[in-house]
Design a protein around this motif. Structure first.
Motif, PDB file in Angstrom:
ATOM      1  N   LYS A  18       0.840  -1.196   0.000  1.00  0.00           N
ATOM      2  CA  LYS A  18       0.000   0.000   0.000  1.00  0.00           C
ATOM      3  C   LYS A  18       0.877   1.248   0.000  1.00  0.00           C
ATOM      4  O   LYS A  18       2.005   1.232   0.484  1.00  0.00           O
ATOM      5  N   THR A  19       0.333   2.328  -0.564  1.00  0.00           N
ATOM      6  CA  THR A  19       1.055   3.594  -0.581  1.00  0.00           C
ATOM      7  C   THR A  19       0.742   4.347   0.702  1.00  0.00           C
ATOM      8  O   THR A  19      -0.422   4.679   0.978  1.00  0.00           O
ATOM      9  N   VAL A  20       1.779   4.591   1.489  1.00  0.00           N
ATOM     10  CA  VAL A  20       1.628   5.186   2.813  1.00  0.00           C
ATOM     11  C   VAL A  20       2.313   6.550   2.835  1.00  0.00           C
ATOM     12  O   VAL A  20       3.531   6.641   2.620  1.00  0.00           O
ATOM     13  N   LEU A  21       1.544   7.593   3.080  1.00  0.00           N
ATOM     14  CA  LEU A  21       2.098   8.945   3.207  1.00  0.00           C
ATOM     15  C   LEU A  21       2.357   9.226   4.680  1.00  0.00           C
ATOM     16  O   LEU A  21       1.453   9.135   5.502  1.00  0.00           O
ATOM     17  N   VAL A  22       3.607   9.548   5.010  1.00  0.00           N
ATOM     18  CA  VAL A  22       3.984   9.816   6.392  1.00  0.00           C
ATOM     19  C   VAL A  22       4.430  11.263   6.533  1.00  0.00           C
ATOM     20  O   VAL A  22       5.377  11.695   5.865  1.00  0.00           O
ATOM     21  N   ARG A  23       3.745  12.002   7.385  1.00  0.00           N
ATOM     22  CA  ARG A  23       4.191  13.373   7.687  1.00  0.00           C
ATOM     23  C   ARG A  23       5.179  13.286   8.835  1.00  0.00           C
ATOM     24  O   ARG A  23       4.823  13.000   9.970  1.00  0.00           O
ATOM     25  N   VAL A  24       6.465  13.488   8.514  1.00  0.00           N
ATOM     26  CA  VAL A  24       7.526  13.403   9.506  1.00  0.00           C
ATOM     27  C   VAL A  24       8.036  14.807   9.844  1.00  0.00           C
ATOM     28  O   VAL A  24       7.694  15.784   9.185  1.00  0.00           O
ATOM     29  N   ASP A  25       8.864  14.878  10.871  1.00  0.00           N
ATOM     30  CA  ASP A  25       9.495  16.143  11.243  1.00  0.00           C
ATOM     31  C   ASP A  25      10.997  15.996  11.065  1.00  0.00           C
ATOM     32  O   ASP A  25      11.687  15.497  11.952  1.00  0.00           O
ATOM     33  N   PHE A  26      11.485  16.411   9.908  1.00  0.00           N
ATOM     34  CA  PHE A  26      12.911  16.353   9.590  1.00  0.00           C
ATOM     35  C   PHE A  26      13.584  17.705   9.787  1.00  0.00           C
ATOM     36  O   PHE A  26      14.738  17.884   9.397  1.00  0.00           O
ATOM     37  N   ASN A  27      12.897  18.677  10.359  1.00  0.00           N
ATOM     38  CA  ASN A  27      13.433  20.026  10.505  1.00  0.00           C
ATOM     39  C   ASN A  27      14.709  19.983  11.349  1.00  0.00           C
ATOM     40  O   ASN A  27      14.656  19.664  12.539  1.00  0.00           O
ATOM     41  N   SER A  28      15.843  20.297  10.759  1.00  0.00           N
ATOM     42  CA  SER A  28      17.142  20.103  11.400  1.00  0.00           C
ATOM     43  C   SER A  28      18.002  21.349  11.297  1.00  0.00           C
ATOM     44  O   SER A  28      17.832  22.160  10.384  1.00  0.00           O
ATOM     45  N   PRO A  29      18.968  21.505  12.217  1.00  0.00           N
ATOM     46  CA  PRO A  29      19.901  22.635  12.098  1.00  0.00           C
ATOM     47  C   PRO A  29      20.790  22.471  10.872  1.00  0.00           C
ATOM     48  O   PRO A  29      21.319  21.384  10.618  1.00  0.00           O
ATOM     49  N   ILE A  30      20.940  23.548  10.121  1.00  0.00           N
ATOM     50  CA  ILE A  30      21.696  23.527   8.861  1.00  0.00           C
ATOM     51  C   ILE A  30      22.885  24.484   8.945  1.00  0.00           C
ATOM     52  O   ILE A  30      22.741  25.621   9.406  1.00  0.00           O
ATOM     53  N   ASP A  31      24.037  24.034   8.499  1.00  0.00           N
ATOM     54  CA  ASP A  31      25.202  24.908   8.397  1.00  0.00           C
ATOM     55  C   ASP A  31      24.973  25.863   7.226  1.00  0.00           C
ATOM     56  O   ASP A  31      24.903  25.428   6.073  1.00  0.00           O
ATOM     57  N   PRO A  32      24.838  27.167   7.486  1.00  0.00           N
ATOM     58  CA  PRO A  32      24.533  28.107   6.394  1.00  0.00           C
ATOM     59  C   PRO A  32      25.635  28.198   5.349  1.00  0.00           C
ATOM     60  O   PRO A  32      25.376  28.563   4.204  1.00  0.00           O
ATOM     61  N   ALA A  33      26.845  27.849   5.719  1.00  0.00           N
ATOM     62  CA  ALA A  33      27.968  27.953   4.778  1.00  0.00           C
ATOM     63  C   ALA A  33      28.013  26.773   3.820  1.00  0.00           C
ATOM     64  O   ALA A  33      28.324  26.930   2.635  1.00  0.00           O
ATOM     65  N   THR A  34      27.700  25.589   4.318  1.00  0.00           N
ATOM     66  CA  THR A  34      27.842  24.375   3.502  1.00  0.00           C
ATOM     67  C   THR A  34      26.512  23.746   3.114  1.00  0.00           C
ATOM     68  O   THR A  34      26.451  22.932   2.185  1.00  0.00           O
ATOM     69  N   GLY A  35      25.436  24.099   3.836  1.00  0.00           N
ATOM     70  CA  GLY A  35      24.142  23.478   3.586  1.00  0.00           C
ATOM     71  C   GLY A  35      24.029  22.088   4.180  1.00  0.00           C
ATOM     72  O   GLY A  35      23.015  21.399   3.979  1.00  0.00           O
ATOM     73  N   LYS A  36      25.041  21.674   4.936  1.00  0.00           N
ATOM     74  CA  LYS A  36      25.043  20.348   5.543  1.00  0.00           C
ATOM     75  C   LYS A  36      24.201  20.323   6.822  1.00  0.00           C
ATOM     76  O   LYS A  36      24.086  21.330   7.524  1.00  0.00           O
ATOM     77  N   ILE A  37      23.627  19.172   7.103  1.00  0.00           N
ATOM     78  CA  ILE A  37      22.829  18.988   8.314  1.00  0.00           C
ATOM     79  C   ILE A  37      23.768  18.801   9.501  1.00  0.00           C
ATOM     80  O   ILE A  37      24.638  17.933   9.489  1.00  0.00           O
ATOM     81  N   LEU A  38      23.601  19.616  10.532  1.00  0.00           N
ATOM     82  CA  LEU A  38      24.493  19.585  11.686  1.00  0.00           C
ATOM     83  C   LEU A  38      24.092  18.538  12.719  1.00  0.00           C
ATOM     84  O   LEU A  38      24.928  18.071  13.489  1.00  0.00           O
ATOM     85  N   ASP A  39      22.826  18.200  12.772  1.00  0.00           N
ATOM     86  CA  ASP A  39      22.320  17.233  13.748  1.00  0.00           C
ATOM     87  C   ASP A  39      21.200  16.430  13.091  1.00  0.00           C
ATOM     88  O   ASP A  39      20.169  16.990  12.736  1.00  0.00           O
ATOM     89  N   ASP A  40      21.417  15.135  12.932  1.00  0.00           N
ATOM     90  CA  ASP A  40      20.431  14.301  12.230  1.00  0.00           C
ATOM     91  C   ASP A  40      19.514  13.531  13.179  1.00  0.00           C
ATOM     92  O   ASP A  40      18.873  12.565  12.782  1.00  0.00           O
TER      93      ASP A  40
END
Length: 311
Positions: A18-40
């Motif tokens: 079945k097709t399952v839509l999941v609303r997750v919370d991936f909102n994470s701190p981002i390094d503004p210089a590199t765009g990398k996720i600081l905490d996963d």
């Protein structure tokens, strides 16, 4: 159904193929210089508690999430989040730079059992953050386009559950099966326990940058005898200090004004008058001086520098 919560969970639905839509919370701190996720940690939590279970049960899993808000430095694409999630799950998480257009719909249709697809940052669509009842959001363009493709909708974004945004409430009225995910289940179970059977002394900590509900939460837990004290930090502390007529400096007042928090002052002043002895404000603060942290006592306020946290 969870007996303690009275809410349907993943235990109550068959998700295989079945097709399952999941609303997750991936909102994470981002390094503004590199765009990398600081905490996963948020991505990892959903991966290990909810997403992996859906993969193992051979669901076609579609993930919807937000990152930052319009105008902020962390308002970025979720492409990097897909890479991080792939690493955690040990499988290739597909990503599509679309939310509900033809690219997104085709990607959903082409999913095979056990595969995972992450849609683009849902807040890239301006309609997402419109506040409205679920019934109105169910008629939105996004829900109209995606709902026919979805068999099960899973609400798993506890930290965003208070927002009447389209992705949070719009699918529930129109998707046949609606359940909560394992992250939401764990959070609600813990919340129920601390509200109904709190151990004393009980201390609540209200901090961070989202001060909208701080006064209501503080009043609720203090008036009902759930908490013996409330500690404040972050912008919540700045707001309470300002409500107590402590001059925090123009730059910090402007931050509160920009976020619309000054409208909360009457309510907070009333709260401080009634429960002032139970609401603890910081005695020192951390300010940012050209990128370097310095702790100062409250007595040294006002300051021309941004207050970043408690000391």
């Amino acid at each position: 159904m969870s007996k303690n919560l009275g809410i349907k969970t993943l235990d109550d639905v068959q998700v295989e193929n079945k097709t399952v839509l999941v609303r997750v919370d991936f909102n994470s701190p981002i390094d503004p210089a590199t765009g990398k996720i600081l905490d996963d940690s948020r991505i990892r939590m959903h991966a290990e508690k909810t997403i992996r279970e859906l993969v193992n049960k051979k669901a076609k899993t579609v993930l919807m999430a937000h990152q930052g808000r319009k105008g902020s430095s962390d308002f970025v694409s979720l492409q990097e989040h897909a890479k991080v999630l792939s690493s955690i799950l040990g499988l290739n998480v597909k990503f599509v730079d679309d939310i509900f257009g033809e690219k997104a719909k085709n990607a959903i249709r082409n999913l095979s059992p056990g595969e995972v697809l992450l849609l683009e940052n849902v807040r890239f669509w301006d309609g997402e953050t419109k506040k409205a009842p679920a019934e109105e959001h169910a008629k939105s363009e996004m829900v109209r386009e995606l709902a026919p493709l979805i068999d099960v909708y899973v609400v798993d974004a506890f930290a965003a559950a208070h927002r009447l945004h389209v992705s949070m409430v719009g699918f529930a009225p129109v998707v046949k099966e609606v359940v909560i995910g394992r992250v939401m289940e764990a959070e609600l179970t813990a919340l129920k326990r601390v509200r109904e059977h709190p151990e004393h002394p009980c201390v609540y900590i209200l901090g961070g940058a989202k001060a909208e509900d701080a006064a209501d939460v503080a009043k609720a837990v203090l008036s009902q005898g759930i908490a013996d004290a409330v500690l404040t930090g972050g912008l919540v502390a700045n707001l309470f200090l300002y409500a107590k007529e402590i001059n925090i400096g123009d730059v910090n007042r402007e931050v509160l004004a920009k976020k619309g928090f000054l409208e909360l002052l009457p309510k907070i002043k009333e709260l401080l008058a009634e429960y002032g002895d139970n609401i603890l404000l910081p005695q020192d603060l951390a300010i940012d001086i050209q990128g370097k942290r310095k702790d100062i006592p409250i007595e040294e306020l006002p300051t021309e520098y941004l207050i970043k946290d408690i000391g």
